[in-house]
Design a protein around this motif. Structure first.
Motif, short mmCIF file in Angstrom:
data_model
loop_
_atom_site.label_atom_id
_atom_site.label_comp_id
_atom_site.label_asym_id
_atom_site.label_seq_id
_atom_site.Cartn_x
_atom_site.Cartn_y
_atom_site.Cartn_z
N SER B 63 0.84 -1.20 0.00
CA SER B 63 0.00 0.00 0.00
C SER B 63 0.88 1.25 0.00
CB SER B 63 -0.89 0.00 1.24
OG SER B 63 -0.07 0.20 2.38
N GLU B 64 0.25 2.38 -0.27
CA GLU B 64 1.01 3.65 -0.24
C GLU B 64 1.54 3.95 1.15
OE1 GLU B 64 -0.18 7.05 -2.26
OE2 GLU B 64 -0.70 5.99 -4.10
N VAL B 65 0.76 3.56 2.15
CA VAL B 65 1.18 3.78 3.54
C VAL B 65 2.45 2.96 3.84
CG1 VAL B 65 0.51 3.51 5.97
CG2 VAL B 65 -1.17 4.31 4.28
N GLU B 66 2.46 1.72 3.36
CA GLU B 66 3.63 0.87 3.57
C GLU B 66 4.85 1.44 2.82
OE1 GLU B 66 2.37 -3.70 4.26
OE2 GLU B 66 1.63 -2.84 2.39
N LEU B 67 4.59 1.92 1.59
CA LEU B 67 5.69 2.49 0.79
C LEU B 67 6.28 3.70 1.52
CD1 LEU B 67 7.38 2.51 -1.80
CD2 LEU B 67 5.64 3.96 -2.84
N LYS B 68 5.41 4.51 2.05
CA LYS B 68 5.85 5.71 2.78
C LYS B 68 6.78 5.31 3.95
CE LYS B 68 4.79 10.26 3.66
NZ LYS B 68 4.45 11.35 2.84
N LYS B 69 6.47 4.17 4.55
CA LYS B 69 7.22 3.69 5.71
C LYS B 69 8.66 3.29 5.33
CE LYS B 69 5.96 0.63 9.55
NZ LYS B 69 4.93 -0.36 9.92
N ILE B 70 8.82 2.69 4.15
CA ILE B 70 10.15 2.19 3.77
C ILE B 70 10.92 3.15 2.88
CG2 ILE B 70 9.67 -0.28 4.06
CD1 ILE B 70 9.13 -0.38 0.99
N SER B 71 10.22 4.12 2.27
CA SER B 71 10.88 5.00 1.30
C SER B 71 11.90 5.92 1.97
CB SER B 71 9.84 5.85 0.58
OG SER B 71 10.49 6.79 -0.25
N PHE B 72 12.98 6.23 1.23
CA PHE B 72 13.98 7.19 1.70
C PHE B 72 13.61 8.61 1.25
CE2 PHE B 72 17.48 3.67 1.29
CZ PHE B 72 16.86 2.96 2.31
N LEU B 73 12.56 8.72 0.44
CA LEU B 73 12.18 10.01 -0.13
C LEU B 73 11.05 10.66 0.66
CD1 LEU B 73 11.99 8.90 -3.87
CD2 LEU B 73 13.91 10.01 -2.72
N ASN B 77 7.72 7.56 -4.83
CA ASN B 77 7.21 7.54 -6.20
C ASN B 77 6.80 6.12 -6.62
OD1 ASN B 77 6.77 7.75 -8.90
ND2 ASN B 77 8.71 8.72 -9.41
N ARG B 78 5.74 5.64 -6.05
CA ARG B 78 5.02 4.40 -6.40
C ARG B 78 5.78 3.08 -6.20
NH1 ARG B 78 2.80 5.34 -12.12
NH2 ARG B 78 4.48 6.87 -12.25
N ALA B 79 7.09 3.08 -6.18
CA ALA B 79 7.80 1.80 -6.04
C ALA B 79 9.20 1.98 -5.45
CB ALA B 79 7.90 1.12 -7.39
N LEU B 80 9.64 0.97 -4.74
CA LEU B 80 11.01 0.91 -4.22
C LEU B 80 11.57 -0.46 -4.58
CD1 LEU B 80 12.24 1.98 -0.69
CD2 LEU B 80 12.78 -0.29 -1.54
#
Lengths: 241, 241
Positions: B63-73, B77-80
């Protein structure tokens, strides 16, 4: 001690609207502030953890905690100051001018201002959509060069229509800068980070120029606008050497 | 759903120590990930809000929430994705090589990698003190060029001592690049942001070169190392045109 009104004023200057309303902008860091104090710019006030030995009316000694509260930086650098936005001077239309069509990134504009200073470009003309040169991130990237380059926000279409100088625009499919003859004066037009030079501005550009790409795979998308400006300004200046 | 171990692995890759331990690095953003998927780099895993249609073992829809958690940005931007760090290839010592002596800023290294790609420089040699090229901020600034430039971390003193190519170093007081004859091969040495080229490396540089400053006041401190590299690489390449 900082007053509520001081904090409110400083914080508001993060936004272009309030910078224009008050005619003020923020500069941080001891080194850059010292440089600006020696320029023609007019100081409004300075908030610092160590005295600059300037008149007591303008200087406010504050704690590091207070500085952290008002600073726009992650790591504040001992002082924050407010200067008055200077009036733009008239443009010298007989020399090399740089014109920016909708450059949006503050770091890019800051680097381009520093390049103009290095290469002795007196006038930098920006389209109204270009990021504000008094944006704190731009100021941070210019390293004091902002005091030595005259920056004007204009209607770029009008400016180019009226200009008698030959205009050169940076395009992906222009003529190689290594092969054409470049004069020592003119207007060098650089475009937006994502979209390049707009169609309307393109129609007013007399000569399309390009930095040849050498990679075998030809996959590099494009050069960053600031590095491209560096290379092109160097080419204009080498022609007068 | 992301497992605790996945989150721990991704977060650890912010640090050079763990990147080297695991032999992995993080790439973010759909566009850059697509570019890397088409390169020779080997994918480890991908965490994405929209499927890339690759094998199910490597792809994890989150989910976007999960992406936000792991992203360094700040703005994911939709994927890591995680890729394996490739082995450095051997250096081609007959061509133009760029060597960096202690360049610390990730944005500068990223821009220099992109410039190497543009100008067809196959080998970028970095001193061991230079910022790691698999640092997420470097990867973000390279825009995919990292797959097309061979980057080696070496003992620069040893490398320059052994090199048969003429080495050119960028100094404030070198010979004007507009006036000397520049060959199409050699080693171009660029120094640290604050201190330039170190004394030890300086003693091994055969030719000191410089980009002339044109401003009347001569106050601009220096050019940023990335913009200076842009101008110098352009000079090397124009000499072979």
């Amino acid at each position: 001690m900082l007053s509520k009104n001081q904090i409110k004023l400083i914080t508001s200057l993060k936004q272009k609207k309030y910078r224009q309303q008050h005619g003020l902008f923020v500069v941080e860091g001891v080194k850059t502030i010292r440089e600006l104090l020696q320029s023609n710019l007019e100081l409004h006030s300075i908030y610092t953890t160590e005295t600059f030995n300037i008149d007591a009316k303008s200087e406010f000694l504050i704690s590091e905690v207070e500085l952290k509260k008002i600073s726009f930086l992650k790591t504040p650098n001992r002082a924050l100051s407010i200067f008055k936005i200077p009036k733009s001077k008239s443009i010298d239309k007989t020399q090399l001018i740089v014109a920016l069509d909708d450059v949006r990134d503050p770091g890019n504009l800051g680097t381009i201002i520093r390049l103009c200073d290095w290469f002795g470009i007196k006038d930098l003309v920006c389209s109204k959509e270009t990021v504000d040169c008094f944006n704190p991130k731009v100021i941070q990237a210019t390293m004091g060069s902002i005091t030595r380059v005259n920056i004007c926000y204009v209607d770029l279409i009008e400016f180019l229509s009226d200009s008698e100088l030959t205009s050169f625009g940076a395009f992906m499919d222009g003529n190689s800068i290594y092969k054409i003859k470049i004069p020592s004066e003119g207007v060098l037009v650089m475009g937006n980070e994502a979209n390049g030079i707009s169609k309307e501005v393109e129609s007013l550009v007399k000569k399309k120029i390009s930095i040849p790409r050498f990679g075998e795979l030809q996959e590099t998308e494009s050069l960053n606008v600031a590095t491209a400006t560096a290379i092109l300004l160097s080419e204009f200046r080498r022609s007068s050497c």
